[in-house]
Design a protein around this motif. Structure first.
Motif, PDB file in Angstrom:
ATOM      1  N   MET A 192      40.893  39.343  42.234  1.00  0.00           N
ATOM      2  CA  MET A 192      42.374  39.250  42.346  1.00  0.00           C
ATOM      3  C   MET A 192      42.897  41.116  42.537  1.00  0.00           C
ATOM      4  N   MET A 193      41.713  41.898  42.280  1.00  0.00           N
ATOM      5  CA  MET A 193      41.455  43.451  42.598  1.00  0.00           C
ATOM      6  C   MET A 193      41.944  43.423  44.255  1.00  0.00           C
ATOM      7  N   THR A 194      40.847  42.798  44.807  1.00  0.00           N
ATOM      8  CA  THR A 194      41.148  42.773  46.640  1.00  0.00           C
ATOM      9  C   THR A 194      42.983  42.129  46.737  1.00  0.00           C
ATOM     10  N   PHE A 195      43.171  40.839  45.941  1.00  0.00           N
ATOM     11  CA  PHE A 195      44.041  40.632  46.439  1.00  0.00           C
ATOM     12  C   PHE A 195      45.038  42.017  45.777  1.00  0.00           C
ATOM     13  N   GLY A 196      44.775  42.702  44.764  1.00  0.00           N
ATOM     14  CA  GLY A 196      46.285  43.838  44.402  1.00  0.00           C
ATOM     15  C   GLY A 196      45.872  44.782  45.441  1.00  0.00           C
ATOM     16  N   VAL A 197      45.030  45.098  45.280  1.00  0.00           N
ATOM     17  CA  VAL A 197      44.882  45.629  46.655  1.00  0.00           C
ATOM     18  C   VAL A 197      46.074  45.733  48.341  1.00  0.00           C
ATOM     19  N   PHE A 198      45.360  44.282  48.383  1.00  0.00           N
ATOM     20  CA  PHE A 198      45.706  43.663  49.487  1.00  0.00           C
ATOM     21  C   PHE A 198      47.481  44.169  49.711  1.00  0.00           C
ATOM     22  N   ALA A 199      48.077  43.235  48.168  1.00  0.00           N
ATOM     23  CA  ALA A 199      49.608  43.230  47.985  1.00  0.00           C
ATOM     24  C   ALA A 199      50.308  44.746  47.934  1.00  0.00           C
ATOM     25  N   GLN A 200      49.845  46.023  47.190  1.00  0.00           N
ATOM     26  CA  GLN A 200      49.975  46.761  47.316  1.00  0.00           C
ATOM     27  C   GLN A 200      50.032  47.496  48.626  1.00  0.00           C
ATOM     28  N   ASN A 201      49.241  47.588  49.325  1.00  0.00           N
ATOM     29  CA  ASN A 201      49.324  48.239  51.246  1.00  0.00           C
ATOM     30  C   ASN A 201      50.065  46.952  51.608  1.00  0.00           C
ATOM     31  N   GLU A 202      50.679  45.863  51.177  1.00  0.00           N
ATOM     32  CA  GLU A 202      51.566  45.428  52.029  1.00  0.00           C
ATOM     33  C   GLU A 202      52.812  46.048  52.002  1.00  0.00           C
ATOM     34  N   LYS A 203      52.701  46.034  50.571  1.00  0.00           N
ATOM     35  CA  LYS A 203      54.449  46.641  49.725  1.00  0.00           C
ATOM     36  C   LYS A 203      54.449  47.912  50.155  1.00  0.00           C
ATOM     37  N   ASP A 204      53.775  48.769  50.145  1.00  0.00           N
ATOM     38  CA  ASP A 204      53.103  50.533  51.206  1.00  0.00           C
ATOM     39  C   ASP A 204      53.787  49.997  52.373  1.00  0.00           C
ATOM     40  N   GLN A 205      53.194  49.511  53.236  1.00  0.00           N
ATOM     41  CA  GLN A 205      53.236  48.769  54.418  1.00  0.00           C
ATOM     42  C   GLN A 205      55.412  49.082  54.991  1.00  0.00           C
ATOM     43  N   LYS A 206      55.809  47.687  54.074  1.00  0.00           N
ATOM     44  CA  LYS A 206      56.846  48.085  54.252  1.00  0.00           C
ATOM     45  C   LYS A 206      58.168  49.141  53.906  1.00  0.00           C
ATOM     46  N   VAL A 207      57.309  50.292  52.676  1.00  0.00           N
ATOM     47  CA  VAL A 207      58.234  51.217  53.143  1.00  0.00           C
ATOM     48  C   VAL A 207      57.984  51.851  54.627  1.00  0.00           C
ATOM     49  N   ILE A 208      56.772  52.291  54.212  1.00  0.00           N
ATOM     50  CA  ILE A 208      56.334  53.359  55.591  1.00  0.00           C
ATOM     51  C   ILE A 208      57.393  52.711  56.343  1.00  0.00           C
ATOM     52  N   ASP A 209      57.504  51.441  56.885  1.00  0.00           N
ATOM     53  CA  ASP A 209      58.157  51.237  58.380  1.00  0.00           C
ATOM     54  C   ASP A 209      59.480  51.262  58.382  1.00  0.00           C
ATOM     55  N   ALA A 210      59.707  51.158  57.127  1.00  0.00           N
ATOM     56  CA  ALA A 210      61.705  51.205  56.240  1.00  0.00           C
ATOM     57  C   ALA A 210      61.626  52.543  57.050  1.00  0.00           C
ATOM     58  N   ALA A 211      60.546  53.053  56.207  1.00  0.00           N
ATOM     59  CA  ALA A 211      61.081  54.996  56.250  1.00  0.00           C
ATOM     60  C   ALA A 211      60.971  55.542  57.607  1.00  0.00           C
ATOM     61  N   GLU A 212      59.974  55.492  58.526  1.00  0.00           N
ATOM     62  CA  GLU A 212      60.021  54.867  60.382  1.00  0.00           C
ATOM     63  C   GLU A 212      61.658  55.448  59.995  1.00  0.00           C
ATOM     64  N   LYS A 213      61.587  53.603  60.101  1.00  0.00           N
ATOM     65  CA  LYS A 213      63.239  53.080  61.090  1.00  0.00           C
ATOM     66  C   LYS A 213      64.719  54.352  60.434  1.00  0.00           C
ATOM     67  N   ALA A 214      64.625  54.577  59.017  1.00  0.00           N
ATOM     68  CA  ALA A 214      65.409  55.682  58.843  1.00  0.00           C
ATOM     69  C   ALA A 214      65.494  56.519  59.387  1.00  0.00           C
ATOM     70  N   LYS A 215      64.508  57.622  59.584  1.00  0.00           N
ATOM     71  CA  LYS A 215      64.152  58.531  60.270  1.00  0.00           C
ATOM     72  C   LYS A 215      64.797  58.576  61.470  1.00  0.00           C
ATOM     73  N   MET A 216      64.565  57.677  62.160  1.00  0.00           N
ATOM     74  CA  MET A 216      65.070  57.345  64.230  1.00  0.00           C
ATOM     75  C   MET A 216      66.668  57.638  63.349  1.00  0.00           C
ATOM     76  N   HIS A 217      66.596  56.881  62.749  1.00  0.00           N
ATOM     77  CA  HIS A 217      68.223  56.678  62.548  1.00  0.00           C
ATOM     78  C   HIS A 217      68.626  57.906  62.145  1.00  0.00           C
ATOM     79  N   ALA A 218      68.580  58.437  61.335  1.00  0.00           N
ATOM     80  CA  ALA A 218      69.198  60.394  61.197  1.00  0.00           C
ATOM     81  C   ALA A 218      68.628  60.748  61.990  1.00  0.00           C
ATOM     82  N   GLU A 219      67.657  60.772  62.851  1.00  0.00           N
ATOM     83  CA  GLU A 219      67.892  61.550  63.989  1.00  0.00           C
ATOM     84  C   GLU A 219      69.214  61.939  65.139  1.00  0.00           C
ATOM     85  N   LYS A 220      69.266  59.434  65.274  1.00  0.00           N
ATOM     86  CA  LYS A 220      70.117  59.316  66.110  1.00  0.00           C
ATOM     87  C   LYS A 220      71.486  59.924  66.303  1.00  0.00           C
ATOM     88  N   MET A 221      71.403  59.989  64.555  1.00  0.00           N
ATOM     89  CA  MET A 221      72.844  60.813  64.337  1.00  0.00           C
ATOM     90  C   MET A 221      73.792  61.724  64.817  1.00  0.00           C
TER      91      MET A 221
END
Length: 178
Positions: free
Chosen positions: A14-43
């Motif tokens: 359960m602890m391993t799955f919880g860490v994995f799930a959190q890391n997956e959630k964080d990675q989605k946020v990081i990916d979206a943040a990188e896309k948002a940065k590129m979009h803002a710079e392209k404006m």
């Protein structure tokens, strides 16, 4: 003894799955943040200079806000120091006033100095009701100024909201090694 071993194994899984799930959630946020940065710079609005010169910044790629008299907003973001990912953050906002509707937006907070970034990383960070976010439009970022070592930009995404309210944002930082 078998029951104890089984219980320990279950807890570890359960602890391993919880860490994995959190890391997956964080990675989605990081990916979206990188896309948002590129979009803002392209404006082509001058925000690229903030990314290059700030000691640090937080990108909240998807902040959701809704209100009818009492309003709230929340979002998760990625924290960068000198352009390097160092942690995650979350944003919570509660306000009261004449407001109705809902919207989503990207919020980018720049810290001008190491001291301003350090203050953010030390714990709960709050913006007062007087803090103003600058809407990202052509030419606006180039003329924006830091206030107390911080400047906030907002890029509206979807929705419509009428808002004359009093409230503040509370931000929390979580280093990557936790």
């Amino acid at each position: 003894m078998k029951v104890l071993k089984s219980a320990i194994t279950l807890v570890i899984i359960m602890m391993t799955f919880g860490v994995f799930a959190q890391n997956e959630k964080d990675q989605k946020v990081i990916d979206a943040a990188e896309k948002a940065k590129m979009h803002a710079e392209k404006m082509n609005i001058g925000i690229d200079q903030y990314f290059k010169n700030a000691s640090g910044y937080v990108i909240f790629p998807n902040v959701g806000e809704g209100a009818f008299i009492v309003g709230g907003a929340s979002g998760n973001g990625a924290v960068y120091e000198n352009g390097t990912l160092i942690g995650m953050a979350n944003l919570k906002k509660l306000d009261v006033g004449l407001q109705a509707g809902g919207q989503t937006f990207t919020e980018i907070i720049f810290f001008e100095t190491e001291e301003a970034l350090k203050h953010f990383k030390e714990g709960k960070y709050e913006f007062s009701a007087e803090a103003k976010a600058i809407a990202l439009e052509k030419g606006v970022a180039a003329n924006a100024n830091y206030k107390n070592g911080v400047v906030v930009f907002v890029l509206p995404k979807k929705g419509l909201m009428a808002d004359v309210s009093v409230g503040g944002q509370r931000l929390a930082y979580v280093p990557m090694n936790q």
